[in-house]
Scaffold this active site. Sequence first.
Site, PDB file in Angstrom:
ATOM      1  N   MET A  42       0.819  -1.213   0.000  1.00 15.07           N
ATOM      2  CA  MET A  42       0.000   0.000   0.000  1.00 15.07           C
ATOM      3  C   MET A  42       0.854   1.264   0.000  1.00 15.07           C
ATOM      4  O   MET A  42       0.376   2.351  -0.320  1.00 15.07           O
ATOM      5  CB  MET A  42      -0.906   0.010   1.227  1.00 15.07           C
ATOM      6  CG  MET A  42      -0.169   0.168   2.543  1.00 15.07           C
ATOM      7  SD  MET A  42      -1.296   0.127   3.940  1.00 15.07           S
ATOM      8  CE  MET A  42      -0.144   0.409   5.293  1.00 15.07           C
ATOM      9  N   LYS A  43       2.138   1.132   0.352  1.00 13.95           N
ATOM     10  CA  LYS A  43       3.007   2.307   0.439  1.00 13.95           C
ATOM     11  C   LYS A  43       3.256   2.949  -0.927  1.00 13.95           C
ATOM     12  O   LYS A  43       3.694   4.102  -1.004  1.00 13.95           O
ATOM     13  CB  LYS A  43       4.339   1.921   1.078  1.00 13.95           C
ATOM     14  CG  LYS A  43       4.229   1.441   2.523  1.00 13.95           C
ATOM     15  CD  LYS A  43       3.829   2.539   3.473  1.00 13.95           C
ATOM     16  CE  LYS A  43       3.939   2.094   4.917  1.00 13.95           C
ATOM     17  NZ  LYS A  43       3.639   3.160   5.873  1.00 13.95           N
TER      18      LYS A  43
END
Length: 457
Positions: A42-43
């Site tokens: 998700m980063k």
Amino acid sequence: MYYNSIIETIGNTPLVKLNKVNKGVPGTILVKVEYFNPGNSMKDRMALKMIEDAEKAGLLKPGGTIIEGTSGNTGMGLALGAISKGYKCIFTLADKQSKEKMDILRAVGAEVIVCPTNVSPDDPRSYYSVAKKLNEDIPNSFYPNQYDNTSNSVAHYETTGPEIWEQTEGKITHWAAGVGTGGSMCGTSKYLKEQNADIISVGIDSYGSVFKKYKETGEFDEKEIYPYLTEGIGEDILPKNVDFSVIDHFVKVTDKDGAIMTRRLAREEGLFCGWSCGSAVHGALEYAKENLKEDDIMVIILPDHGTRYLGKIYNDDWMRDHGFLENNDYATAADIVSKRNGSFDLKSVEANTKVSEVVKMLDKLSVSQLPVTNGKGEFVGSVTDAKILNKLVENPELKGKPIEEIMDSPFKFIAANTTVDTISSMMNHGEKALMVLDENQKAHIITKQDLLMAFSD
């Protein structure tokens, strides 16, 4: 149809229903599978947002260098953005991060600097401090600082939140996520609560982190801070991206419970995800057991992919060595304390006590170390007979000085369910003794002699 570069594929990750690990838990449990992003986490979302916002503000210029302290996944997202846009990257990581994360960052052309885990955030050796110093020293460099850069949470406000709202057709009732930098939890929660103020957000924290107690009491308690192994959640600082006003509840999860659930997700659900994913699911399900109704819908974010942890939680030997396998027989810190049957009261010495008196106390008690307290009963230091001896050999006049002049830092606190093999490993790496709180919040000390007794039972 084709994409102009890999960064255009970020976002729009699937929502998947859990069917087995949530058996007996009311409601519908959905997971947002973030390893479908190109950097497998998700980063990627916030990394691209930080880069583009920095470009707009003139902080990141052509030919520049991106320097960041990361647990690995943010670095990967930044590296993908850097490759697409022509920047160089230098990343600092704590030495507890998996070797796979370090190798992956090097594979995409980043320079990786490994820093010690068990130092305070403001220690010049910490991965926070090293990144800041490199930014000061290297011309035309940019330090995104994912902890305090609000582009982090804005990225999830603009993408993750709207995706979940659309994918659940606005029917989501509960949102759960691990809290590290705070971006995914808080940015998403802010958006969802703006759509429906009744949505409940559940933050997942780790034992050894300050978040849960700070939310519940408003107190930043350094006694809550001690080493833990889970990567990506929990902190010993309060990042600006953690907005406690949009987090309704916190649940703490142990390293072991998170690791076991991660393996279950792979074997029972086909979700080959990372350690903090298991922590998020375990903590969210613990909350759901007591609080969800059958018509509720909970969404849990799964931050990253299992390839980052092949040498750790997906390795049976590593799991066994840390007492994490389901069938392990290792005793815990709580077991050590309970076997004393209340016959042992913790002895300590106040910081203003003379060195000569401390020597007498060590001899009388037949112990080799003592915690040091202040007048309020707070642990402010520690002392060992070896340290006192060395100091007195150097300067005999120290015997009339207060012990605070030669004491070491306080003994670290560990979780009550820390296994003795993990305790042994910590002591083999320099810890003279460790502290633990029992169920009544009473402090106890664990020494090497305690470990020997535990292994001899």
